[in-house]
Design a protein around this motif. Structure first.
Motif, mmCIF file in Angstrom:
data_model
loop_
_atom_site.group_PDB
_atom_site.id
_atom_site.type_symbol
_atom_site.label_atom_id
_atom_site.label_comp_id
_atom_site.label_asym_id
_atom_site.label_seq_id
_atom_site.Cartn_x
_atom_site.Cartn_y
_atom_site.Cartn_z
ATOM 1 N N ILE A 278 0.860 -1.178 0.000
ATOM 2 C CA ILE A 278 0.000 0.000 0.000
ATOM 3 C C ILE A 278 0.896 1.227 0.000
ATOM 4 O O ILE A 278 1.883 1.303 0.739
ATOM 5 C CB ILE A 278 -0.937 -0.004 1.223
ATOM 6 C CG1 ILE A 278 -1.898 -1.196 1.112
ATOM 7 C CG2 ILE A 278 -1.686 1.321 1.357
ATOM 8 C CD1 ILE A 278 -2.744 -1.446 2.324
ATOM 9 N N VAL A 279 0.545 2.179 -0.842
ATOM 10 C CA VAL A 279 1.202 3.479 -0.892
ATOM 11 C C VAL A 279 0.150 4.482 -0.436
ATOM 12 O O VAL A 279 -0.940 4.541 -1.018
ATOM 13 C CB VAL A 279 1.666 3.825 -2.327
ATOM 14 C CG1 VAL A 279 2.301 5.206 -2.378
ATOM 15 C CG2 VAL A 279 2.613 2.763 -2.867
ATOM 16 N N ALA A 280 0.437 5.230 0.616
ATOM 17 C CA ALA A 280 -0.552 6.182 1.119
ATOM 18 C C ALA A 280 0.143 7.409 1.679
ATOM 19 O O ALA A 280 1.230 7.322 2.244
ATOM 20 C CB ALA A 280 -1.406 5.524 2.205
ATOM 21 N N GLY A 281 -0.508 8.547 1.530
ATOM 22 C CA GLY A 281 0.019 9.774 2.080
ATOM 23 C C GLY A 281 -0.615 10.981 1.429
ATOM 24 O O GLY A 281 -1.725 10.907 0.918
ATOM 25 N N TRP A 282 0.122 12.089 1.445
ATOM 26 C CA TRP A 282 -0.419 13.333 0.898
ATOM 27 C C TRP A 282 0.668 14.133 0.201
ATOM 28 O O TRP A 282 1.848 13.987 0.469
ATOM 29 C CB TRP A 282 -1.080 14.173 1.993
ATOM 30 C CG TRP A 282 -0.209 14.425 3.191
ATOM 31 C CD1 TRP A 282 -0.210 13.732 4.358
ATOM 32 C CD2 TRP A 282 0.810 15.427 3.337
ATOM 33 N NE1 TRP A 282 0.737 14.241 5.217
ATOM 34 C CE2 TRP A 282 1.371 15.290 4.628
ATOM 35 C CE3 TRP A 282 1.296 16.443 2.517
ATOM 36 C CZ2 TRP A 282 2.393 16.113 5.095
ATOM 37 C CZ3 TRP A 282 2.325 17.267 2.988
ATOM 38 C CH2 TRP A 282 2.851 17.097 4.266
ATOM 39 N N LEU A 283 0.196 14.967 -0.718
ATOM 40 C CA LEU A 283 1.016 15.954 -1.413
ATOM 41 C C LEU A 283 0.365 17.305 -1.145
ATOM 42 O O LEU A 283 -0.852 17.426 -1.195
ATOM 43 C CB LEU A 283 1.036 15.701 -2.922
ATOM 44 C CG LEU A 283 1.448 14.311 -3.390
ATOM 45 C CD1 LEU A 283 1.153 14.153 -4.875
ATOM 46 C CD2 LEU A 283 2.916 14.079 -3.119
ATOM 47 N N VAL B 104 -3.622 17.024 -1.396
ATOM 48 C CA VAL B 104 -4.175 15.900 -2.151
ATOM 49 C C VAL B 104 -3.702 14.618 -1.479
ATOM 50 O O VAL B 104 -2.513 14.442 -1.221
ATOM 51 C CB VAL B 104 -3.697 15.926 -3.622
ATOM 52 C CG1 VAL B 104 -4.135 14.667 -4.364
ATOM 53 C CG2 VAL B 104 -4.196 17.171 -4.332
ATOM 54 N N HIS B 105 -4.635 13.735 -1.177
ATOM 55 C CA HIS B 105 -4.281 12.434 -0.620
ATOM 56 C C HIS B 105 -4.106 11.441 -1.760
ATOM 57 O O HIS B 105 -4.836 11.484 -2.748
ATOM 58 C CB HIS B 105 -5.375 11.930 0.326
ATOM 59 C CG HIS B 105 -5.419 12.707 1.593
ATOM 60 N ND1 HIS B 105 -4.653 12.390 2.685
ATOM 61 C CD2 HIS B 105 -6.111 13.825 1.931
ATOM 62 C CE1 HIS B 105 -4.883 13.254 3.647
ATOM 63 N NE2 HIS B 105 -5.760 14.154 3.212
ATOM 64 N N VAL B 106 -3.127 10.575 -1.614
ATOM 65 C CA VAL B 106 -2.897 9.517 -2.594
ATOM 66 C C VAL B 106 -3.063 8.170 -1.895
ATOM 67 O O VAL B 106 -2.711 8.013 -0.725
ATOM 68 C CB VAL B 106 -1.497 9.606 -3.248
ATOM 69 C CG1 VAL B 106 -1.358 10.896 -4.020
ATOM 70 C CG2 VAL B 106 -0.390 9.493 -2.223
ATOM 71 N N TYR B 107 -3.653 7.240 -2.622
ATOM 72 C CA TYR B 107 -3.801 5.876 -2.116
ATOM 73 C C TYR B 107 -3.608 4.929 -3.280
ATOM 74 O O TYR B 107 -4.233 5.081 -4.332
ATOM 75 C CB TYR B 107 -5.189 5.645 -1.499
ATOM 76 C CG TYR B 107 -5.351 4.220 -1.038
ATOM 77 C CD1 TYR B 107 -4.869 3.822 0.202
ATOM 78 C CD2 TYR B 107 -5.935 3.257 -1.858
ATOM 79 C CE1 TYR B 107 -4.974 2.506 0.611
ATOM 80 C CE2 TYR B 107 -6.047 1.940 -1.446
ATOM 81 C CZ TYR B 107 -5.571 1.569 -0.215
ATOM 82 O OH TYR B 107 -5.666 0.268 0.185
ATOM 83 N N GLU B 108 -2.724 3.975 -3.082
ATOM 84 C CA GLU B 108 -2.470 2.945 -4.090
ATOM 85 C C GLU B 108 -2.384 1.607 -3.377
ATOM 86 O O GLU B 108 -1.898 1.529 -2.249
ATOM 87 C CB GLU B 108 -1.144 3.183 -4.812
ATOM 88 C CG GLU B 108 -1.009 4.540 -5.442
ATOM 89 C CD GLU B 108 0.389 4.778 -5.998
ATOM 90 O OE1 GLU B 108 1.073 3.796 -6.388
ATOM 91 O OE2 GLU B 108 0.801 5.947 -6.021
#
Length: 121
Positions: free
Chosen positions: A4-9, A53-57
């Motif tokens: 899982i890739v998660a976080g924010w920009l 912006v939150h990212v989730y992969e």
């Protein structure tokens, strides 16, 4: 093992800037979702933090994620994001060795997760 890739920009601007980034990045998101081993891929505007912006992969394996990083679509996506002023970021990798549903068959949060139950605390 699932990754899982998660976080924010964080970008200079506000929620309109973030919406522009996401709408303009729709083709990049779609390309990532079409890659082999991609389980989920999403960008979302934070409703409380302007410019964030939150990212989730979610990827089936380390190999699938590494292949994503080598794909030309990934470089195109980075190019898109680099047209905006990035002011901060925090994105992490997580491994998931087990997967279970959050809700039971009746739609309620489960009372036991990975063998730990509310009563065993």
């Amino acid at each position: 093992m699932r990754i899982i890739v998660a976080g924010w920009l964080r970008f200079a601007g506000d929620e309109r800037t973030c919406a522009e980034i996401i709408v303009g990045g729709a083709a990049h998101i779609a390309a990532a979702r079409a890659e082999q081993g991609c389980v989920a891929y999403n960008w979302a505007v934070d409703p409380l933090e302007p410019g964030q912006v939150h990212v989730y992969e979610e990827w089936e394996s380390e190999e699938a994620l590494l292949q994503h990083f080598a794909d030309p679509a990934y470089l195109d996506m980075r190019g898109h994001l680099e047209t905006y002023e990035l002011t901060g970021f925090h994105v992490q990798l997580y491994t998931a060795s087990g997967i279970e549903p959050v809700y039971d068959d009746d739609g309620w949060p489960r009372r036991e997760i990975f063998g730990v139950s509310l009563g065993s605390r």
